[in-house]
Design an enzyme around this catalytic site. Structure first.
Site, short mmCIF file in Angstrom:
data_model
loop_
_atom_site.label_atom_id
_atom_site.label_comp_id
_atom_site.label_asym_id
_atom_site.label_seq_id
_atom_site.Cartn_x
_atom_site.Cartn_y
_atom_site.Cartn_z
CB VAL A 18 11.29 3.51 -6.87
CG1 VAL A 18 10.93 3.84 -8.30
CG2 VAL A 18 10.32 4.19 -5.91
CD GLU A 162 8.24 1.37 1.05
OE1 GLU A 162 8.33 0.74 2.11
OE2 GLU A 162 8.77 2.47 0.86
CE LYS A 211 5.08 9.80 -6.17
NZ LYS A 211 5.62 8.50 -6.21
N GLY A 260 -7.07 6.41 11.69
CA GLY A 260 -6.12 5.73 12.57
C GLY A 260 -5.07 6.64 13.13
CB CYS A 267 6.06 8.08 -0.48
SG CYS A 267 7.25 6.83 -1.03
C1 UGA Z 1 2.56 5.90 -1.47
C2 UGA Z 1 1.52 5.97 -2.59
O1 UGA Z 1 0.33 5.29 -2.17
C3 UGA Z 1 2.07 5.32 -3.88
O2 UGA Z 1 1.12 5.47 -4.92
C4 UGA Z 1 3.38 6.02 -4.26
O3 UGA Z 1 3.96 5.45 -5.41
C5 UGA Z 1 4.36 5.91 -3.11
O4 UGA Z 1 3.79 6.50 -1.93
C6 UGA Z 1 5.60 6.63 -3.51
O5 UGA Z 1 5.56 7.86 -3.66
O6 UGA Z 1 6.63 5.99 -3.79
P1 UGA Z 1 3.38 3.99 0.22
O7 UGA Z 1 4.24 5.04 0.85
O8 UGA Z 1 3.99 2.66 -0.10
O9 UGA Z 1 2.77 4.53 -1.17
O10 UGA Z 1 2.18 3.73 1.22
P2 UGA Z 1 0.61 3.99 1.24
O11 UGA Z 1 -0.11 2.75 0.93
O12 UGA Z 1 0.26 5.21 0.45
O13 UGA Z 1 0.39 4.32 2.80
C7 UGA Z 1 1.00 5.47 3.38
C8 UGA Z 1 0.60 5.61 4.83
O14 UGA Z 1 -0.77 5.96 4.97
C9 UGA Z 1 0.78 4.34 5.67
O15 UGA Z 1 1.34 4.67 6.92
C10 UGA Z 1 -0.63 3.81 5.82
O16 UGA Z 1 -0.79 3.04 6.98
C11 UGA Z 1 -1.42 5.11 5.91
N1 UGA Z 1 -2.84 5.00 5.53
C12 UGA Z 1 -3.19 4.58 4.28
C13 UGA Z 1 -3.83 5.37 6.43
O17 UGA Z 1 -3.55 5.77 7.58
N2 UGA Z 1 -5.15 5.28 6.05
C14 UGA Z 1 -5.52 4.87 4.82
O18 UGA Z 1 -6.75 4.84 4.54
C15 UGA Z 1 -4.52 4.50 3.92
#
Ligand code: UGA
Length: 441
Positions: A18, A162, A211, A260, A267
């Site tokens: 972050v 990320e 948040k 999936g 997070c």
């Molecule tokens: C998440 C939030 O999306 C951000 O907005 C937030 O700032 C961040 O946490 C944080 O709190 O710092 P991030 O952890 O980088 O971001 O990842 P995501 O893109 O949210 O994905 C999280 C997980 O969900 C991954 O394992 C991804 O593969 C999974 N996912 C995502 C699914 O299984 N299906 C989806 O449709 C989307």
């Protein structure tokens, strides 16, 4: 520093996933930024323009802003505090065994701020913290710096993802600021003005809560679609089409409906547990979110069962695992589904050939290479060599555009279990593969 601004320097305390994109982003917007971290090895690396973790587009921007002098870094946290007017707290808030967040790094940095107060400071929480943390920050500053201390505490939660953190910094869909004074509000509005994004101004408690609510809702969406995917499998429907069919309704939206193997990362899992913990402390019923977590935990079992359905006996089978990071475009493996999948499959007596474009070094720290049981491979194709099936655990782009004829030439049995629904079943079936997705036939 922008001409005529009310403040001079922005301090970023904590240079992780972050803090570093935030420091580089503010510098790129034209502010004078000083970044610091208690890990001096990390600071030394950043000082020479190297990013301590993989984040697309971050390193060139880091180098540019170091060279231009808009960003400086120091291992002396006190120096960063003394030089700054606005202080962003970006330290880690890891999870304790009971699910509550460990706020010791926040407390420690707040004490350092108190010890180095040399005039008014605006202290901004950016780390994800439980609601009412700002009240504790205020009390802590007053205790250690005395009742004359001049400061405000504000909340400005981070929504960066990320893998796309740089893009997200410059194109936020919203900025949330929780403030208690006109000065705090004015400074933060001025700081973010160049981004021209919608800004939600609220009180501090509400901002802190936004948040946790946001990440919990994202987790809820994922568990919802995973639950639907189980029914799709049972009745022969296609969850990707269901997601499309419901996602076009703007009240639902198309994102985060990819079924999936479940969500992972530093997070979503941690924030969901923290939110449940906060609700329990306040005796509010959050059983809905407990179900979200339960559904997610069950994804790994379901995936391993699917692999068994495809291969019958797993013992002594060789499996290629494509994708180890918790999601594409990062080397982060914290709470990555791959780690649980690897453990489970090793228990079943399989031989594993692992490949990931960025995360292999991190996984090696947890599962050291042990041929022939566990091998790290240089490419997806090499991992597929003599394998009885390919298991896709993370949906990296490069897995989608492979030459399937080449893969077929090296593999022992042409079987794919796609834990992310990232391949087109028709394409791979036409290439002669047996394809098993999630919630689709
Ligand atoms: C998440 C939030 O999306 C951000 O907005 C937030 O700032 C961040 O946490 C944080 O709190 O710092 P991030 O952890 O980088 O971001 O990842 P995501 O893109 O949210 O994905 C999280 C997980 O969900 C991954 O394992 C991804 O593969 C999974 N996912 C995502 C699914 O299984 N299906 C989806 O449709 C989307």
């Amino acid at each position: 520093m922008a001409k005529g601004s009310s403040f001079k320097t922005v301090g970023i305390l904590g240079l992780g996933h972050v803090g570093l994109p935030t420091a580089v982003g503010f510098a790129e917007l034209g502010w004078q930024v000083i970044g610091t971290d208690s890990d001096s090895a990390k600071v030394s690396l950043i000082a020479v323009g190297r990013c301590p973790f993989y984040e697309p587009d971050l390193e060139p921007l880091l180098r540019k802003n170091l060279a231009e002098g808009s960003l400086e870094v120091t291992a002396d946290v006190g120096e960063a505090v003394r030089k700054s007017d606005i202080l962003f707290v970006c330290v880690g808030t890891p999870q304790k065994p009971d699910g509550s967040p460990d706020l010791s790094q926040v407390e420690s940095v707040i004490r350092t701020i108190a010890e180095n107060l040399n005039g008014y400071k605006l202290i901004v929480e950016k780390s994800t913290v439980p609601v009412q943390t700002a009240q504790w920050i205020k009390r802590t500053i007053l205790r250690y710096a005395g009742n004359d201390a001049k400061f405000d505490v504000a909340s400005n939660p981070e929504f960066l993802r990320e893998g796309t953190a740089v893009h997200d910094f410059f194109h936020p869909d919203r900025i949330v600021i929780g403030v208690e004074s006109e000065r705090a509000k004015k400074w933060l509005l001025e700081l973010y003005k160049p981004l021209n994004a919608p800004i939600v101004v609220t009180d501090v408690n509400t901002s802190e809560l936004i948040k946790h609510a946001a990440n919990s809702f994202l987790a809820l969406k994922i568990s919802f679609i995973n639950m639907i995917s189980d029914l799709c499998e049972a009745v022969g429907a296609d969850v990707t089409e269901v997601a499309k069919g419901i996602g076009l309704d703007p009240r639902i939206g198309p994102q985060f409906l990819q079924a999936g193997i479940g969500y992972g990362g530093y997070c979503l899992p941690k924030d969901l547990r923290a939110f449940i913990h906060i609700a329990e402390e306040h005796r509010v019923d959050f059983s809905l979110l407990k179900e979200v977590e339960r559904i997610n935990d069950a994804r790994i079992d379901k995936f391993v069962r699917k692999v068994k359905q495809a291969l019958w006996v797993l013992k002594d089978k060789t499996l290629a695992i494509w994708g180890l990071s918790f999601k594409p475009n990062t080397d982060d493996i914290r709470e990555a589904p791959s780690l649980k999948v690897i453990s489970r499959l090793l228990e079943e007596g399989t031989n594993l050939r692992l490949y990931d474009p960025a995360a292999m070094e991190n996984v090696k720290q947890i599962f050291p290479e042990k041929p022939p049981k566990l091998l790290y491979c240089k490419s997806a194709l090499e991992a597929a060599k003599n394998a009885h099936a390919i298991l896709i655990v993370t949906d990296w782009e490069e897995f989608k555009n492979l030459d399937w004829n080449k893969v077929k030439e090296v593999i022992a049995l042409p079987i794919i279990v796609d834990g992310r629904n990232c391949l087109d079943p028709k394409t791979v079936r036409e290439a002669g593969f047996e394809y098993y997705g999630i919630g689709r036939v």
